[in-house]
Enzyme design. Structure first.
Site, mmCIF file in Angstrom:
data_model
loop_
_atom_site.group_PDB
_atom_site.id
_atom_site.type_symbol
_atom_site.label_atom_id
_atom_site.label_comp_id
_atom_site.label_asym_id
_atom_site.label_seq_id
_atom_site.Cartn_x
_atom_site.Cartn_y
_atom_site.Cartn_z
ATOM 1 N N THR A 243 0.815 -1.223 0.000
ATOM 2 C CA THR A 243 0.000 0.000 0.000
ATOM 3 C C THR A 243 0.852 1.278 0.000
ATOM 4 O OG1 THR A 243 -0.083 0.120 2.405
ATOM 5 C CG2 THR A 243 -1.832 -1.127 1.327
ATOM 6 N N LYS A 244 2.140 1.119 0.226
ATOM 7 C CA LYS A 244 2.976 2.322 0.387
ATOM 8 C C LYS A 244 2.908 3.274 -0.809
ATOM 9 C CE LYS A 244 5.681 2.595 3.565
ATOM 10 N NZ LYS A 244 5.234 2.903 4.943
ATOM 11 N N LYS B 2 -6.559 -0.681 5.793
ATOM 12 C CA LYS B 2 -5.286 0.012 6.010
ATOM 13 C C LYS B 2 -5.214 1.282 5.138
ATOM 14 C CE LYS B 2 -0.362 -1.038 5.843
ATOM 15 N NZ LYS B 2 0.622 -2.037 5.390
ATOM 16 N N CYS C 295 -9.935 4.628 -44.763
ATOM 17 C CA CYS C 295 -9.216 5.850 -45.102
ATOM 18 C C CYS C 295 -7.977 5.548 -45.958
ATOM 19 C CB CYS C 295 -8.889 6.636 -43.839
ATOM 20 S SG CYS C 295 -8.687 8.382 -44.190
ATOM 21 N N LEU C 296 -6.776 5.519 -45.394
ATOM 22 C CA LEU C 296 -5.615 5.121 -46.184
ATOM 23 C C LEU C 296 -5.848 3.720 -46.756
ATOM 24 C CD1 LEU C 296 -2.711 5.823 -47.076
ATOM 25 C CD2 LEU C 296 -1.906 4.628 -45.051
ATOM 26 N N GLU D 240 0.263 11.746 -52.137
ATOM 27 C CA GLU D 240 0.850 11.862 -50.793
ATOM 28 C C GLU D 240 2.298 11.348 -50.789
ATOM 29 O OE1 GLU D 240 -1.342 9.848 -47.655
ATOM 30 O OE2 GLU D 240 0.091 10.475 -46.128
ATOM 31 N N ARG E 88 -6.350 14.144 -45.839
ATOM 32 C CA ARG E 88 -6.136 15.234 -46.795
ATOM 33 C C ARG E 88 -6.414 14.779 -48.233
ATOM 34 N NH1 ARG E 88 -1.740 15.918 -43.404
ATOM 35 N NH2 ARG E 88 -1.912 17.832 -42.194
ATOM 36 N N HIS F 166 -13.792 7.183 -41.187
ATOM 37 C CA HIS F 166 -13.321 6.359 -40.062
ATOM 38 C C HIS F 166 -14.534 5.877 -39.266
ATOM 39 C CE1 HIS F 166 -8.957 6.959 -40.224
ATOM 40 N NE2 HIS F 166 -9.240 8.158 -40.698
ATOM 41 N N GLU G 28 -14.860 3.591 -37.339
ATOM 42 C CA GLU G 28 -14.523 3.051 -36.007
ATOM 43 C C GLU G 28 -14.847 4.037 -34.885
ATOM 44 O OE1 GLU G 28 -12.358 3.941 -38.337
ATOM 45 O OE2 GLU G 28 -10.449 4.664 -37.534
HETATM 46 N N1 GLN Z 1 -2.773 9.844 -45.330
HETATM 47 C C1 GLN Z 1 -4.061 9.778 -45.937
HETATM 48 C C2 GLN Z 1 -4.658 11.157 -46.168
HETATM 49 O O1 GLN Z 1 -4.253 12.111 -45.535
HETATM 50 C C3 GLN Z 1 -5.005 8.910 -45.131
HETATM 51 C C4 GLN Z 1 -5.300 9.451 -43.782
HETATM 52 C C5 GLN Z 1 -5.927 8.456 -42.857
HETATM 53 O O2 GLN Z 1 -5.860 7.258 -43.080
HETATM 54 N N2 GLN Z 1 -6.538 8.926 -41.799
HETATM 55 O O3 GLN Z 1 -5.547 11.317 -46.946
#
Ligand code: GLN
Length: 550
Positions: free
Chosen positions: A188-189, A223, A379-380, A403, A463, A508, A510
């Protein structure tokens, strides 16, 4: 009057303060309270958007396009509320506001100091969330008491006791009770020292959450209670759990929400039936699928936290445990030669930035396309699927993304490119397409079936975009652009008719998945993966049967 709960951490980092705060949020919400959550981070970056995922893990994107700490993902998943960019503030953003005010002359010639100017700005960030329609704001302080950078935050939350009144503030401190092998004892310290440190900043904790590997005894709780001056009912133990979604139930059984609500004079009992049913489903999963995660940051799984949780959520719904195979993108070509991807039931190609590992991801996208293995590109991930299709189906051998071709010399065929208005931007903060955008899905497409509607909104952080100059060539060669922006300019979803599941999204998804409401595309991937596995197994069985009977 809005109540405030402050969660601090001691002894060590990564103890699960975020999960403690989230679990408490879930318990309070299930008592019928309107809860919101916030994270204050003591680092100097203005937001985590520019930080390397190896440093910081995933950047969680909110509906309004805030690039925030990954703990906000836990908050959203646990309390099932959308948060905003205001739900995360860093030392950098606080100083930025103070310095801007100083330049504008707002301080009327006064000397600008940490106390009161920086601490006032911290308090104003906390108070900003305490709207009329919020009963409880849970504020987690990043870092560990004893860190130099955390001091202004501790001072600000100490002052909050006077600002809003003792009955409206509760301090929860999360510590570690380590097991020392040679002496065979839990100690516990470290907790005592960390509480002493907190008290030296004027904060007496109202509740202590003791993290431990194994459960701690009542003697030890007594304690800690005695030495830290916290009632024993408010000393709660959170031993390691097999699923993070068990933690709210553990905290409830240990009495955390009761202790906090008594102190804040909040009535009621939590209704936990739905959450208990979720945990029961998690504990009774019998089927499994094996999903390969082909990424660049696979040595730090926190870099893909929301993607992993989304896969889990889809599995919970279908009673399927998702086993992950972390695949370093640069290694894919070698792994393909060894046949390692052959036994996967599906893959995810998650988001990312920069060129490293791109060729490996393209190789993976190609392999799963040709071998009918389910694949979700995020995305990517969508971008590499597009490049792969261009090279191997359209016969454009040097197709690439601009990119990876900053000088414009590598590829004559930028099938993924930068939108015009984003060229020549030098400020690296917030220059991306960020936050929620609507897409229209093609009637009858696989993605429209999964979403169950044709107008959907998902969060973005990128982007680069699908280059519309090539769209017709893709479509006449079998790739379906199954979702686009309402003006028709941007391709948002792709799929491959005839393939069980080869789906990509520029968004995204997720970030919107919840334990009881999986994101549709993850559900689609897991269904397709289970189908592949279970469709294959009978065949394998019959082969075995043949050998055993012969
Ligand atoms: N690098 C890619 C872009 O900017 C994908 C970005 C990502 O996966 N969030 O478009």
């Amino acid at each position: 009057m809005t109540k405030h709960i402050f969660v601090t951490g001691g002894v060590a980092s990564a103890l699960g303060k975020g999960l403690t705060a989230s679990s408490l949020g879930r318990l309070l919400k299930n008592r019928g309270l309107r809860v919101t959550q916030q994270k204050l981070d003591p680092y100097i970056n203005v937001d985590p958007g520019t930080m390397n995922p190896f440093e910081h893990g995933e950047v969680f994107v909110t509906e309004d396009g805030g690039e925030t700490d990954l703990d906000l993902g836990h908050y959203e998943r646990f309390i099932d509320e959308n948060l905003s960019r205001d739900s995360n503030a860093t030392t950098g953003s606080i100083y930025q506001a103070v310095l801007n005010a100083e330049r504008r002359g707002d301080y009327l010639g006064k000397t600008v100091q940490v106390i009161p100017h920086v601490t006032d700005e911290i308090k104003s960030r906390i108070m900003r969330l305490a709207h009329e329609d919020v009963d409880v704001v849970i504020t987690e302080i990043g870092g560990t008491v004893g860190d130099i950078e955390i001091l202004p935050f501790l001072e600000a939350i100490r002052q909050m006791r006077l600002t809003v009144g003792r009955d409206n503030v509760c301090y929860v401190h999360v510590t570690l009770v380590p097991f020392i092998g040679p002496s065979g004892e839990q100690k516990t310290k470290p907790t005592q020292h960390s509480v002493t440190e907190l008290r030296s900043r004027g904060i007496q904790p109202d509740a202590i959450v003791c993290r431990s590997e194994q459960p701690i005894s009542d003697d030890l709780k007594n304690k800690i209670s005695r030495l830290c001056d916290v009632p024993v009912e408010a000393v709660v133990n959170a031993a390691d759990a097999s699923s993070i979604y068990q933690i709210p139930l553990v905290m409830h059984d240990e009495g955390l929400d009761r202790a906090v609500c008594d102190l804040l004079h909040l009535e009621g009992e939590p209704q936990l039936d739905i959450w208990r049913a979720l945990v029961k489903r998690i504990e009774s999963m019998t089927r499994t699928v094996r999903i390969g995660m082909v990424g660049k940051y696979v040595s730090l799984p926190d870099a893909y936290l929301s993607v992993v949780e989304s896969l889990n959520h889809a599995g919970f719904e279908q009673g399927i445990k998702v086993e992950l195979d972390w695949i370093q993108a640069e290694d894919v070509e070698g792994l393909l030669a060894e046949g390692r991807l052959r036994d996967l039931d599906g893959i995810v190609i998650p988001g990312g930035f920069g060129e490293r590992g791109i060729e490996g991801k393209i190789a993976a996208a190609s392999y799963v396309r040709e071998n009918n293995i389910p694949c979700l590109g995020i995305c990517l991930g969508l971008q590499v699927m597009v490049i792969e299709f261009a090279r191997n189906v359209l016969g454009i051998p040097r197709a690439n993304s601009s990119e990876f071709d900053e000088e414009g010399t590598v590829t004559p065929d930028p099938v993924i490119h930068l939108m015009d208005e984003q060229r020549n931007v030098t400020d690296k903060g917030g220059t991306m397409r960020l936050g929620a955008y609507v897409a229209e899905l093609a009637e009858g497409s696989q993605v429209a079936e999964l979403y169950g509607k044709t107008v959907v909104s998902e969060r973005h952080r990128h982007r680069f975009e699908f280059n519309p100059a090539y769209r017709t060539r893709f479509e006449t060669n079998g790739l379906r652009c199954s979702g686009q922006s309402p003006d028709g300019m941007l391709v948002e979803f792709i799929e491959l008719p005839g393939h069980p599941f080869w789906v990509g999204t520029q968004a995204h998804p997720e970030f919107k998945s919840r334990p009881n409401r999986p994101a549709p595309l993850f559900r689609g991937l897991i269904e397709a993966a289970a189908h592949r596995k279970e469709g294959r197994n009978p065949h394998l069985l019959s082969v075995e049967d043949q050998t055993t009977t012969s």
